[in-house]
Write an enzyme that holds these catalytic residues in place. Structure first.
Site, short mmCIF file in Angstrom:
data_model
loop_
_atom_site.label_atom_id
_atom_site.label_comp_id
_atom_site.label_asym_id
_atom_site.label_seq_id
_atom_site.Cartn_x
_atom_site.Cartn_y
_atom_site.Cartn_z
N HIS A 100 25.94 32.75 49.45
CA HIS A 100 27.11 33.26 48.73
C HIS A 100 27.40 32.35 47.54
O HIS A 100 27.22 31.14 47.62
CB HIS A 100 28.31 33.31 49.67
CG HIS A 100 29.47 34.05 49.08
ND1 HIS A 100 30.31 33.46 48.16
CD2 HIS A 100 29.89 35.32 49.24
CE1 HIS A 100 31.21 34.36 47.79
NE2 HIS A 100 30.98 35.49 48.43
N ASN B 100 33.57 40.07 54.40
CA ASN B 100 33.45 38.61 54.31
C ASN B 100 34.87 38.05 54.27
O ASN B 100 35.51 38.08 53.22
CB ASN B 100 32.67 38.23 53.04
CG ASN B 100 32.61 36.72 52.83
OD1 ASN B 100 32.98 35.95 53.72
ND2 ASN B 100 32.16 36.31 51.66
N GLU C 269 30.01 31.18 46.41
CA GLU C 269 30.95 30.08 46.68
C GLU C 269 30.24 28.91 47.34
O GLU C 269 30.59 27.74 47.12
CB GLU C 269 32.12 30.60 47.53
CG GLU C 269 33.07 31.43 46.67
CD GLU C 269 33.83 32.51 47.42
OE1 GLU C 269 33.87 32.49 48.66
OE2 GLU C 269 34.38 33.41 46.74
N LYS D 55 35.77 35.05 54.48
CA LYS D 55 35.84 33.70 53.90
C LYS D 55 36.70 32.81 54.80
O LYS D 55 36.65 32.96 56.02
CB LYS D 55 36.36 33.77 52.46
CG LYS D 55 35.57 34.79 51.64
CD LYS D 55 35.86 34.76 50.18
CE LYS D 55 35.03 35.85 49.50
NZ LYS D 55 35.12 35.80 48.05
N SER E 258 35.16 42.30 44.09
CA SER E 258 36.37 43.12 43.90
C SER E 258 36.14 44.59 44.28
O SER E 258 36.74 45.48 43.68
CB SER E 258 36.89 42.99 42.47
OG SER E 258 37.24 41.63 42.20
N GLU F 141 26.22 40.27 43.97
CA GLU F 141 27.62 39.91 43.74
C GLU F 141 27.74 39.14 42.43
O GLU F 141 27.58 37.91 42.41
CB GLU F 141 28.13 39.04 44.89
CG GLU F 141 28.10 39.73 46.24
CD GLU F 141 29.15 39.14 47.17
OE1 GLU F 141 30.02 39.89 47.62
OE2 GLU F 141 29.12 37.93 47.44
N GLY G 25 36.62 38.16 43.51
CA GLY G 25 38.02 37.74 43.62
C GLY G 25 38.81 37.82 42.33
O GLY G 25 39.91 37.27 42.24
P1 PGA Z 1 35.95 39.91 46.74
O1 PGA Z 1 34.82 38.96 47.41
O2 PGA Z 1 35.76 41.28 47.35
O3 PGA Z 1 37.25 39.29 47.15
O4 PGA Z 1 35.72 39.91 45.29
C1 PGA Z 1 33.54 39.46 47.67
C2 PGA Z 1 32.67 38.35 48.20
O5 PGA Z 1 32.82 37.21 47.75
O6 PGA Z 1 31.82 38.59 49.07
#
Ligand code: PGA
Length: 279
Positions: free
Chosen positions: A121, A37, A123, A39, A235, A190, A196
């Site tokens: 997601h 992903n 976000e 983003k 992460s 997640e 993140g």
């Molecule tokens: P990250 O993001 O690996 O940077 O924690 C994962 C995601 O949001 O899909």
């Protein structure tokens, strides 16, 4: 991929009785995914560079989800490279077309080479106020459009600390999967506190939560739940991938930050590919 006689028999038994037999732990033949992903990262040049560098693998399903405007160039770059890589969007609308400025429909994603789309997601839940009802509408639209939705669920730190994880996940699952009787979707667990932050969930905690998620899936879909791939995200990186890949209910990873570097992402792919070769 070749299957051993043992896995053939286990699958046969599972198909017939759909359960464990005499304490025999029956492993499923679920698809393993390593999904990127990106983003809101990368421009056109960086995208071209990434597809040049990445090796990928035939042993797991590798999917890259770039920002919308990079989907078609990414599709062409993947075709040109001949590498086994799938393409996915990061979001989709819930109707085919119309006066929805800035939105993208399932047909449009299909038209530029996508087979997958990330839905719900955290976000988008946070910044675009997507709720379970909307996630469900988008998932139904994606399936109708011939896309495989990657449906994201996960609890916040506050919810985790107040012991609400199971309640939150169950509500998200029942909401997102309403009227979906197909098993043509992928789930990504997640935890919001892990995204993140570098604070990844331990493989043991993720496994425990995935097992819970599968038990809820069984209530919703019956035995089809066994065939649904559940990915971990938050992460995930090249240092912790091996721990996740060793867990029976973790069928791959959804990777944000660590997917931006082709070498690091390749290392994660290799960990899961090795796991598949050894199973
Ligand atoms: P990250 O993001 O690996 O940077 O924690 C994962 C995601 O949001 O899909």
């Amino acid at each position: 991929m070749e299957h051993s006689i043992e896995s053939y028999i286990k699958n046969l038994v599972r198909d017939v009785i759909g359960q464990n037999l005499c304490g025999l732990q029956i492993q499923s033949d679920r698809q393993t995914y390593v999904i990127a992903n990106w983003k809101m990262n990368k421009n056109l040049n960086e995208t071209a560079e990434f597809f040049q560098k990445i090796n990928s693998s035939h042993d797991v399903s590798v999917v890259i989800c770039p920002p919308t405007q990079l989907l078609y160039p990414a599709h062409l770059l993947i075709k040109q490279s001949g590498k086994p890589i799938g393409l996915g969007g990061q979001n989709v609308h819930w109707v085919d077309k119309g006066a929805y400025t800035g939105e993208t429909s399932g047909n449009m994603l299909k038209g530029v080479g996508c087979e997958y789309v990330i839905i719900g997601h955290s976000e988008r839940r946070q910044y675009s106020f997507e709720d379970d009802e909307l996630v469900n509408k988008k998932a139904l639209h994606a399936i109708k459009s011939g896309l495989i939705p990657i449906i994201c669920i996960g609890e916040t730190l506050g919810q985790k600390n107040s012991m609400q994880t199971e309640q939150v996940l169950s509500k998200q699952l029942f909401g997102a999967l309403k009227d979906i009787d197909s098993s043509q979707f992928i789930l990504a667990y997640e935890p919001v506190w892990a995204i993140g932050t570098g604070q990844s969930a331990t493989a043991e905690l993720a496994q425990e939560t995935h097992a819970y998620i599968r038990s809820v899936l069984k209530q919703i879909l019956g035995q089809k739940a066994e065939s649904i791939s559940i990915l971990y995200g938050g992460s995930a990186n090249d240092s912790n991938a091996a721990d996740y890949s060793a867990m029976p209910d973790i069928d791959g990873v959804l990777v944000g930050g660590a997917s931006l570097n082709a070498h690091v992402f390749d290392a994660i792919i290799n960990v899961f590919a090795k796991g598949e070769q050894n199973s």
